[in-house]
Scaffold this motif. Structure first.
Motif, PDB file in Angstrom:
ATOM      1  N   ALA A   1       0.860  -1.188   0.000  1.00 56.09           N
ATOM      2  CA  ALA A   1       0.000   0.000   0.000  1.00 56.09           C
ATOM      3  C   ALA A   1       0.891   1.231   0.000  1.00 56.09           C
ATOM      4  CB  ALA A   1      -0.864   0.003   1.255  1.00 56.09           C
ATOM      5  N   ASN A   2       0.476   2.243  -0.739  1.00 62.08           N
ATOM      6  CA  ASN A   2       1.153   3.539  -0.687  1.00 62.08           C
ATOM      7  C   ASN A   2       0.088   4.567  -0.309  1.00 62.08           C
ATOM      8  OD1 ASN A   2       2.568   5.884  -1.068  1.00 62.08           O
ATOM      9  ND2 ASN A   2       2.767   5.675  -3.306  1.00 62.08           N
ATOM     10  N   TRP A   3       0.093   4.918   0.963  1.00 62.70           N
ATOM     11  CA  TRP A   3      -0.941   5.856   1.448  1.00 62.70           C
ATOM     12  C   TRP A   3      -0.725   7.282   0.956  1.00 62.70           C
ATOM     13  CZ3 TRP A   3      -1.718   4.601   7.419  1.00 62.70           C
ATOM     14  CH2 TRP A   3      -2.306   3.335   7.542  1.00 62.70           C
ATOM     15  N   LYS A   4       0.488   7.560   0.470  1.00 61.64           N
ATOM     16  CA  LYS A   4       0.838   8.931   0.037  1.00 61.64           C
ATOM     17  C   LYS A   4       0.603   9.915   1.184  1.00 61.64           C
ATOM     18  CE  LYS A   4       0.045   7.512  -4.664  1.00 61.64           C
ATOM     19  NZ  LYS A   4      -0.257   7.833  -6.041  1.00 61.64           N
ATOM     20  N   MET A   5       0.179  11.157   0.900  1.00 63.43           N
ATOM     21  CA  MET A   5       0.001  12.135   1.985  1.00 63.43           C
ATOM     22  C   MET A   5      -1.460  12.127   2.442  1.00 63.43           C
ATOM     23  SD  MET A   5       1.347  16.072   2.171  1.00 63.43           S
ATOM     24  CE  MET A   5      -0.057  16.859   1.385  1.00 63.43           C
TER      25      MET A   5
ATOM     26  N   GLY B   1      12.136   6.848  -5.317  1.00 65.10           N
ATOM     27  CA  GLY B   1      11.952   7.269  -6.708  1.00 65.10           C
ATOM     28  C   GLY B   1      10.529   7.169  -7.220  1.00 65.10           C
ATOM     29  N   HIS B   2       9.554   7.304  -6.317  1.00 65.94           N
ATOM     30  CA  HIS B   2       8.168   7.328  -6.808  1.00 65.94           C
ATOM     31  C   HIS B   2       8.027   8.475  -7.807  1.00 65.94           C
ATOM     32  CE1 HIS B   2       3.837   7.855  -6.925  1.00 65.94           C
ATOM     33  NE2 HIS B   2       3.758   6.600  -6.521  1.00 65.94           N
ATOM     34  N   SER B   3       7.198   8.289  -8.807  1.00 64.45           N
ATOM     35  CA  SER B   3       7.095   9.308  -9.869  1.00 64.45           C
ATOM     36  C   SER B   3       6.645  10.660  -9.327  1.00 64.45           C
ATOM     37  CB  SER B   3       6.154   8.846 -10.970  1.00 64.45           C
ATOM     38  OG  SER B   3       4.855   8.700 -10.453  1.00 64.45           O
TER      39      SER B   3
ATOM     40  N   TYR C   1       6.942  -1.250 -11.306  1.00 62.74           N
ATOM     41  CA  TYR C   1       6.702  -0.572 -12.577  1.00 62.74           C
ATOM     42  C   TYR C   1       5.393   0.192 -12.450  1.00 62.74           C
ATOM     43  CZ  TYR C   1       5.032   0.341 -17.264  1.00 62.74           C
ATOM     44  OH  TYR C   1       4.515   0.971 -18.367  1.00 62.74           O
ATOM     45  N   GLU C   2       5.488   1.516 -12.525  1.00 62.00           N
ATOM     46  CA  GLU C   2       4.296   2.346 -12.401  1.00 62.00           C
ATOM     47  C   GLU C   2       4.237   3.318 -13.582  1.00 62.00           C
ATOM     48  OE1 GLU C   2       2.790   2.486  -8.123  1.00 62.00           O
ATOM     49  OE2 GLU C   2       4.280   4.058  -8.296  1.00 62.00           O
ATOM     50  N   PRO C   3       3.500   2.951 -14.636  1.00 68.23           N
ATOM     51  CA  PRO C   3       3.363   3.902 -15.743  1.00 68.23           C
ATOM     52  C   PRO C   3       2.691   5.178 -15.222  1.00 68.23           C
ATOM     53  CG  PRO C   3       1.837   2.038 -15.992  1.00 68.23           C
ATOM     54  CD  PRO C   3       2.696   1.740 -14.806  1.00 68.23           C
TER      55      PRO C   3
ATOM     56  N   ALA D   1      -0.887   6.020 -15.632  1.00 68.20           N
ATOM     57  CA  ALA D   1      -1.896   5.179 -14.964  1.00 68.20           C
ATOM     58  C   ALA D   1      -2.049   5.505 -13.478  1.00 68.20           C
ATOM     59  CB  ALA D   1      -1.512   3.707 -15.125  1.00 68.20           C
ATOM     60  N   ILE D   2      -1.178   6.357 -12.956  1.00 63.79           N
ATOM     61  CA  ILE D   2      -1.218   6.612 -11.508  1.00 63.79           C
ATOM     62  C   ILE D   2      -2.297   7.619 -11.157  1.00 63.79           C
ATOM     63  CG2 ILE D   2       0.070   7.520  -9.529  1.00 63.79           C
ATOM     64  CD1 ILE D   2       2.592   6.405 -10.769  1.00 63.79           C
ATOM     65  N   GLY D   3      -3.242   7.168 -10.343  1.00 64.57           N
ATOM     66  CA  GLY D   3      -4.299   8.045  -9.853  1.00 64.57           C
ATOM     67  C   GLY D   3      -5.240   8.538 -10.938  1.00 64.57           C
ATOM     68  N   THR D   4      -5.167   7.952 -12.126  1.00 68.27           N
ATOM     69  CA  THR D   4      -5.970   8.455 -13.241  1.00 68.27           C
ATOM     70  C   THR D   4      -7.210   7.611 -13.509  1.00 68.27           C
ATOM     71  OG1 THR D   4      -4.658   7.099 -14.753  1.00 68.27           O
ATOM     72  CG2 THR D   4      -3.964   9.395 -14.470  1.00 68.27           C
TER      73      THR D   4
ATOM     74  N   GLY E   1      -0.547   1.550 -10.470  1.00 66.09           N
ATOM     75  CA  GLY E   1      -1.223   2.518 -11.331  1.00 66.09           C
ATOM     76  C   GLY E   1      -2.669   2.129 -11.498  1.00 66.09           C
ATOM     77  N   SER E   2      -3.534   2.759 -10.665  1.00 67.66           N
ATOM     78  CA  SER E   2      -4.978   2.517 -10.717  1.00 67.66           C
ATOM     79  C   SER E   2      -5.338   1.033 -10.601  1.00 67.66           C
ATOM     80  CB  SER E   2      -5.592   3.118 -11.979  1.00 67.66           C
ATOM     81  OG  SER E   2      -5.407   4.524 -11.980  1.00 67.66           O
ATOM     82  N   CYS E   3      -4.591   0.340  -9.799  1.00 66.57           N
ATOM     83  CA  CYS E   3      -4.899  -1.070  -9.548  1.00 66.57           C
ATOM     84  C   CYS E   3      -6.062  -1.118  -8.542  1.00 66.57           C
ATOM     85  CB  CYS E   3      -3.644  -1.710  -8.965  1.00 66.57           C
ATOM     86  SG  CYS E   3      -3.736  -3.472  -8.912  1.00 66.57           S
TER      87      CYS E   3
ATOM     88  N   GLY F   1       1.366  -5.876  -6.481  1.00 68.27           N
ATOM     89  CA  GLY F   1       1.050  -4.498  -6.836  1.00 68.27           C
ATOM     90  C   GLY F   1       1.464  -3.488  -5.783  1.00 68.27           C
ATOM     91  N   LEU F   2       1.633  -2.248  -6.258  1.00 68.65           N
ATOM     92  CA  LEU F   2       1.805  -1.104  -5.365  1.00 68.65           C
ATOM     93  C   LEU F   2       0.521  -0.294  -5.521  1.00 68.65           C
ATOM     94  CD1 LEU F   2       3.520   0.592  -3.438  1.00 68.65           C
ATOM     95  CD2 LEU F   2       4.694   1.576  -5.397  1.00 68.65           C
ATOM     96  N   ILE F   3      -0.214  -0.209  -4.425  1.00 72.50           N
ATOM     97  CA  ILE F   3      -1.590   0.279  -4.512  1.00 72.50           C
ATOM     98  C   ILE F   3      -1.718   1.629  -3.820  1.00 72.50           C
ATOM     99  CG2 ILE F   3      -4.010  -0.415  -4.155  1.00 72.50           C
ATOM    100  CD1 ILE F   3      -2.287  -2.633  -5.494  1.00 72.50           C
ATOM    101  N   GLY F   4      -2.160   2.637  -4.547  1.00 76.91           N
ATOM    102  CA  GLY F   4      -2.333   3.965  -3.976  1.00 76.91           C
ATOM    103  C   GLY F   4      -3.750   4.149  -3.455  1.00 76.91           C
ATOM    104  N   GLY F   5      -4.579   4.817  -4.255  1.00 77.86           N
ATOM    105  CA  GLY F   5      -5.937   5.173  -3.848  1.00 77.86           C
ATOM    106  C   GLY F   5      -6.723   4.039  -3.206  1.00 77.86           C
ATOM    107  N   ALA F   6      -6.647   2.862  -3.804  1.00 73.52           N
ATOM    108  CA  ALA F   6      -7.457   1.743  -3.311  1.00 73.52           C
ATOM    109  C   ALA F   6      -6.919   1.140  -2.004  1.00 73.52           C
ATOM    110  CB  ALA F   6      -7.558   0.661  -4.389  1.00 73.52           C
TER     111      ALA F   6
END
Ligand code: PGA
Length: 256
Positions: A8-12, A97-99, A169-171, A174-177, A215-217, A234-239
């Protein structure tokens, strides 16, 4: 066999107590409902690291990671966090090195290399992110971009250190889109990354490398993405910000 990982990547996101609640929910559901050998890593803001690392004790499937570190060991860098500080919280991983760091904080491949070195030296396991922009893909430059990111960011490592990485690999398109790479598109790139590793290091090391897709997984697309031969999770942001959504993604990954 290579490690299967859902990170999980909770970000900010998540204030202190919100983060504790979310993590506790995730642990409880995983404990009750998830079987299999996949490793779960929660990369949270710095403020949560120690508390989450404490909460994760006794749950061998779950580890905690940071989302960034400073490349220096310590010193006069107001507002920054060192690898040793992260390690001292009980965290085991760190995203490098997150995008979003590359884009908003001007992180270069050279800096990614330095941060990776510092993380490894301090016994943190780096999750190194690479990925191309929409413009680069449209110009069919994705392979050149990814190769450059690999060569300049991590291919200076010796075999032992390289073995301790996870690659994501995070295109960027596809991230958050809400737009996900198709399973075939993602598989093609993962295979390419693994091939480059085989050429640089060895087939054996390439076969052992965990390569995550990000990326939007979500729980709908996770199963087909993770069923691809070269995708190891996977590396999962929003979800990852809703316990049920995150656990559905974990469950979509059938690891015996
Ligand atoms: P997303 O983010 O799942 O919200 O697209 C993934 C990431 O940036 O790691």
């Amino acid at each position: 066999m290579r490690k299967k990982v859902i990170a999980a990547n909770w970000k900010m996101n998540e204030e202190y107590y919100e983060g504790l609640t979310l993590f506790t929910e995730v642990i409880n559901i995983i404990n009750d409902e998830v079987t299999g050998e996949q490793e779960i890593i929660v990369c949270c803001p710095f403020i949560h690291l120690h508390s989450l690392a404490e909460l994760s004790k006794g749950y061998s499937k779950i580890s905690v990671g940071a989302q960034n570190l400073h490349q220096a060991e310590c010193g006069a860098f107001t507002g920054e966090i060192s690898a040793a500080m992260i390690r001292s919280t009980g965290a085991e991983y760190v995203i490098v090195g997150h995008s979003e760091r590359r884009k908003y904080f001007n992180e270069t491949d050279k800096l990614v290399a330095q941060k990776t070195d510092t993380a490894l030296k301090n016994l943190l396991k780096p999750i190194v992110c690479i990925g191309e922009t929409k413009k680069e893909r449209e110009a069919n430059e994705q392979y050149d971009v990814l190769k450059r990111q690999l060569v300049e960011g991590i291919f200076h490592l010796n075999k032992t250190d390289f073995n301790r990485l996870i690659i994501a690999y995070e295109p960027i398109w596809a991230i958050g889109t809400g737009v996900t790479a198709s399973p075939a598109q993602a598989q093609e790139i993962h295979k390419f990354i693994r091939q480059e590793i085989a050429v640089k290091y060895s087939r054996e090391i390439a076969d052992e490398m965990t390569i995550l897709y990000g990326g939007s997984c979500n729980s709908e697309n996770a199963a087909t993405l993770f069923s691809q031969a070269d995708i190891d999770g996977g590396l999962i942001g929003g979800a990852s910000l809703k316990s049920r959504d995150f656990v559905s993604i974990i469950k979509a990954y059938h690891v015996p």
